[in-house]
Design a protein around this motif. Structure first.
Motif, PDB file in Angstrom:
ATOM      1  N   VAL A 428       0.861  -1.181   0.000  1.00  0.00           N
ATOM      2  CA  VAL A 428       0.000   0.000   0.000  1.00  0.00           C
ATOM      3  C   VAL A 428       0.896   1.230   0.000  1.00  0.00           C
ATOM      4  O   VAL A 428       1.736   1.396   0.898  1.00  0.00           O
ATOM      5  N   HIS A 429       0.744   2.084  -1.001  1.00  0.00           N
ATOM      6  CA  HIS A 429       1.578   3.278  -1.112  1.00  0.00           C
ATOM      7  C   HIS A 429       0.986   4.405  -0.275  1.00  0.00           C
ATOM      8  O   HIS A 429      -0.197   4.749  -0.413  1.00  0.00           O
ATOM      9  N   LEU A 430       1.817   4.976   0.586  1.00  0.00           N
ATOM     10  CA  LEU A 430       1.389   6.043   1.483  1.00  0.00           C
ATOM     11  C   LEU A 430       1.728   7.402   0.892  1.00  0.00           C
ATOM     12  O   LEU A 430       2.610   7.508   0.024  1.00  0.00           O
ATOM     13  N   PRO A 431       1.067   8.470   1.331  1.00  0.00           N
ATOM     14  CA  PRO A 431       1.208   9.772   0.661  1.00  0.00           C
ATOM     15  C   PRO A 431       2.544  10.466   0.922  1.00  0.00           C
ATOM     16  O   PRO A 431       2.881  11.424   0.216  1.00  0.00           O
ATOM     17  N   HIS A 432       3.291  10.037   1.926  1.00  0.00           N
ATOM     18  CA  HIS A 432       4.601  10.617   2.185  1.00  0.00           C
ATOM     19  C   HIS A 432       5.444   9.599   2.954  1.00  0.00           C
ATOM     20  O   HIS A 432       4.938   8.560   3.386  1.00  0.00           O
ATOM     21  N   ARG A 433       6.720   9.900   3.104  1.00  0.00           N
ATOM     22  CA  ARG A 433       7.581   9.011   3.878  1.00  0.00           C
ATOM     23  C   ARG A 433       7.219   9.128   5.353  1.00  0.00           C
ATOM     24  O   ARG A 433       7.155  10.224   5.908  1.00  0.00           O
ATOM     25  N   VAL A 434       6.979   8.004   5.964  1.00  0.00           N
ATOM     26  CA  VAL A 434       6.586   7.955   7.369  1.00  0.00           C
ATOM     27  C   VAL A 434       7.846   7.852   8.230  1.00  0.00           C
ATOM     28  O   VAL A 434       8.691   6.982   8.012  1.00  0.00           O
ATOM     29  N   THR A 435       7.972   8.735   9.195  1.00  0.00           N
ATOM     30  CA  THR A 435       9.119   8.740  10.098  1.00  0.00           C
ATOM     31  C   THR A 435       9.247   7.402  10.816  1.00  0.00           C
ATOM     32  O   THR A 435       8.260   6.868  11.324  1.00  0.00           O
ATOM     33  N   ALA A 436      10.481   6.874  10.852  1.00  0.00           N
ATOM     34  CA  ALA A 436      10.707   5.634  11.594  1.00  0.00           C
ATOM     35  C   ALA A 436      10.256   5.822  13.036  1.00  0.00           C
ATOM     36  O   ALA A 436      10.580   6.821  13.675  1.00  0.00           O
ATOM     37  N   GLY A 437       9.496   4.864  13.535  1.00  0.00           N
ATOM     38  CA  GLY A 437       8.880   5.044  14.843  1.00  0.00           C
ATOM     39  C   GLY A 437       9.153   3.910  15.788  1.00  0.00           C
ATOM     40  O   GLY A 437      10.210   3.276  15.748  1.00  0.00           O
ATOM     41  N   VAL A 438       8.192   3.627  16.640  1.00  0.00           N
ATOM     42  CA  VAL A 438       8.431   2.672  17.709  1.00  0.00           C
ATOM     43  C   VAL A 438       7.420   1.524  17.599  1.00  0.00           C
ATOM     44  O   VAL A 438       7.603   0.624  16.802  1.00  0.00           O
ATOM     45  N   HIS A 439       6.296   1.586  18.329  1.00  0.00           N
ATOM     46  CA  HIS A 439       5.399   0.440  18.407  1.00  0.00           C
ATOM     47  C   HIS A 439       4.002   0.779  17.886  1.00  0.00           C
ATOM     48  O   HIS A 439       3.617   1.947  17.812  1.00  0.00           O
ATOM     49  N   GLY A 440       3.253  -0.274  17.586  1.00  0.00           N
ATOM     50  CA  GLY A 440       1.896  -0.072  17.114  1.00  0.00           C
ATOM     51  C   GLY A 440       1.055  -1.325  17.254  1.00  0.00           C
ATOM     52  O   GLY A 440       1.511  -2.354  17.777  1.00  0.00           O
ATOM     53  N   SER A 441      -0.178  -1.244  16.763  1.00  0.00           N
ATOM     54  CA  SER A 441      -1.139  -2.338  16.927  1.00  0.00           C
ATOM     55  C   SER A 441      -2.052  -2.415  15.712  1.00  0.00           C
ATOM     56  O   SER A 441      -2.317  -1.404  15.051  1.00  0.00           O
ATOM     57  N   TRP A 442      -2.524  -3.623  15.461  1.00  0.00           N
ATOM     58  CA  TRP A 442      -3.618  -3.810  14.513  1.00  0.00           C
ATOM     59  C   TRP A 442      -4.910  -3.822  15.319  1.00  0.00           C
ATOM     60  O   TRP A 442      -5.054  -4.591  16.273  1.00  0.00           O
ATOM     61  N   ILE A 443      -5.852  -2.951  14.941  1.00  0.00           N
ATOM     62  CA  ILE A 443      -7.118  -2.830  15.664  1.00  0.00           C
ATOM     63  C   ILE A 443      -8.245  -3.241  14.721  1.00  0.00           C
ATOM     64  O   ILE A 443      -8.661  -2.468  13.841  1.00  0.00           O
ATOM     65  N   PRO A 444      -8.778  -4.460  14.838  1.00  0.00           N
ATOM     66  CA  PRO A 444      -9.918  -4.842  14.000  1.00  0.00           C
ATOM     67  C   PRO A 444     -11.147  -4.024  14.357  1.00  0.00           C
ATOM     68  O   PRO A 444     -11.291  -3.545  15.491  1.00  0.00           O
ATOM     69  N   ASP A 445     -12.040  -3.856  13.398  1.00  0.00           N
ATOM     70  CA  ASP A 445     -13.240  -3.060  13.626  1.00  0.00           C
ATOM     71  C   ASP A 445     -14.041  -3.544  14.824  1.00  0.00           C
ATOM     72  O   ASP A 445     -14.656  -2.752  15.540  1.00  0.00           O
ATOM     73  N   SER A 446     -14.027  -4.851  15.053  1.00  0.00           N
ATOM     74  CA  SER A 446     -14.830  -5.409  16.143  1.00  0.00           C
ATOM     75  C   SER A 446     -14.369  -4.922  17.508  1.00  0.00           C
ATOM     76  O   SER A 446     -15.126  -4.987  18.469  1.00  0.00           O
ATOM     77  N   ASP A 447     -13.153  -4.391  17.605  1.00  0.00           N
ATOM     78  CA  ASP A 447     -12.653  -3.914  18.883  1.00  0.00           C
ATOM     79  C   ASP A 447     -13.030  -2.468  19.187  1.00  0.00           C
ATOM     80  O   ASP A 447     -12.816  -1.987  20.299  1.00  0.00           O
TER      81      ASP A 447
END
Length: 453
Positions: A428-447
């Protein structure tokens, strides 16, 4: 031109908030990936040069996927008092709302929480707008770790608050709805930096390394390596009376930032794994984070996966480095959190000599095999988040989601990899370069109860 490494290259901050819709996709997104990939990281505002990477203001990036489409991308600063310059230390003591809020973002009890271990969490909307500080209806009166653990069987959220001053360590449990139902001080803890911890089916496991509070450190994060600070593992039975029975076990000098997983084996021993650094590895990493002389070229150049086996019966600890690849940001299929997992994932880094490269790593703990998905030259992947397939029949039946920073193209993409073989499924191509970061999560709609955006 700044000399701070955490403001250059892959870590160059973004200067604006952007919303983009109908993102371009190469390949085919699995329709079951319907939800949000959210990722946090440090991104100071234009004109601000923090004294330490960890002090950069938090910016959350979100990618909304739905039924084979990439509906939107947006990035938003977490609007805490610190974003507008409010100090952490005041005449009344620490302001727990003056947070960078830039380490992690999770969902629990229908709330999105941006986390930073020295502060209260900050709640965000599903569209990443800031709601405000969240103190669990007044039941959280300390800072909160950026690495809480959600029990996959009960839905409970286990977390801690640590401090350089007594009480050094507080332990909390929130039920599946987000109500804190237990809190207690953990006896015997010290001012050692506690960034992460582990949860097994029967125990809570704390890790104290050789990095501890140092009021003479003026980087903005007052911690340093100390040979006088003992490295230890604290083992506490789960339950409301567990703190009465906590035991501390001495281990070899080192420092762990992130746990891969922990579990009780067939003999009742506790097995704990995760990347760690020795004294020199910490020096190189800390100098990079603080922009000090003598820094390494990478913040994880000497971070190697270590395994501890704690025998509760005879009080012994066996430990060894089990891999010689420099890695960080370990992840697993979270359905196996606290239980024995066969597979682990991580991000590889060039070592202290500049050898090796960035990549997404998969470990098979049964066979000892290691596989690496190379992302390409001048491309750095983010922490790989595992998402189980809808009809998963095996532990690694699912997807890995990672956001890649591409310096040559000055661009970023979301890569969707098959977790079983690390083959690319979609980009998936994003609109700009995303700054290298730390942590994240996948959040399904059901949550998220009101996920309409």
């Amino acid at each position: 031109m700044t000399s701070k490494p955490y403001l250059t290259g892959h870590f160059t901050p973004l200067t604006e908030e952007v919303t983009a819709i109908d993102l371009t996709i190469e390949g085919s997104l699995p329709p079951e990936l319907t939800g949000r990939l959210l990722r946090n990281g440090h991104n100071p505002k234009p004109g601000v040069t923090p004294t330490h990477w960890f002090k950069g203001s938090g910016m959350v990036h979100g990618i909304r996927l739905r039924e084979g489409r990439a509906e939107w991308y947006r990035n938003r600063w977490v609007h805490t008092p610190a974003l507008d310059g409010a100090p952490y230390m005041t005449e009344q003591g620490p302001d727990l709302t003056a947070s960078a809020a830039g380490t992690h973002i999770i969902e629990h009890g229908g709330r999105l929480l941006a986390l930073c271990e020295s502060n209260l969490p900050f709640e965000l909307t599903p569209e990443l707008e800031t709601v405000g500080a969240h103190d669990f209806d007044g039941r959280l009166r300390t800072a909160m770790t950026a690495h809480p653990k959600e029990d996959p069987l009960t839905g409970e959220l286990h977390f801690f608050g640590s401090s350089p001053f007594p009480p050094y360590l507080m332990y909390y449990v929130a039920d599946a709805k987000g109500v804190v139902v237990h809190s207690a001080e953990v006896p015997g803890a010290t001012a050692s930096l506690k960034h992460d911890f582990a949860l097994t089916r029967r125990h809570v496991v704390f890790i104290e390394g050789n990095v501890t509070f140092d009021p003479d450190n003026h980087s903005g994060i007052p911690y340093s390596w100390s040979d006088r600070q003992p490295a230890r593992i604290g083992v506490m039975p789960r339950g409301t009376d567990g703190t009465q029975y906590v035991r501390w076990f001495s281990i070899e000098p080192g420092n762990m930032l992130h746990v891969s997983n922990a579990y009780e084996d067939g003999q009742g021993r506790i097995v704990l794994e995760g990347p760690t650094v020795d004294r020199e590895g910490f020096r190189l990493s800390w100098n990079w984070w603080a922009g000090a002389p003598g820094r390494g070229s990478e913040p994880a150049a000497r971070s190697y996966t270590r395994r501890w086996v704690v025998d509760l019966a005879d009080g012994s600890v066996d430990e060894q480095i089990i891999d010689d690849l420099a890695v960080e940001f370990p992840t697993i299929n979270e359905q196996y959190l606290g239980a024995e997992s066969r597979y682990q994932y991580a991000i590889s880094f060039p070592d202290e000599k500049g050898l090796g490269s960035y990549g997404v790593v998969k470990y098979d703990r049964t066979t000892g095999a290691r596989r690496i998905h190379q992302v390409g030259d001048a491309r750095m992947p983010s922490e790989a988040v595992f998402v189980p397939a809808a009809s998963a029949s095996g532990e690694d039946d699912g997807y890995l989601l990672t956001v890649v920073s591409d310096l040559k193209q000055d661009a970023s993409q979301l890569l969707v990899l098959d977790a079983s073989g690390l083959d690319r499924i979609a980009t998936v191509h994003l609109p700009h370069r995303v700054t290298a970061g730390v942590h994240g999560s996948w959040i399904p709609d059901s949550d998220l109860e009101n996920s309409e955006g």
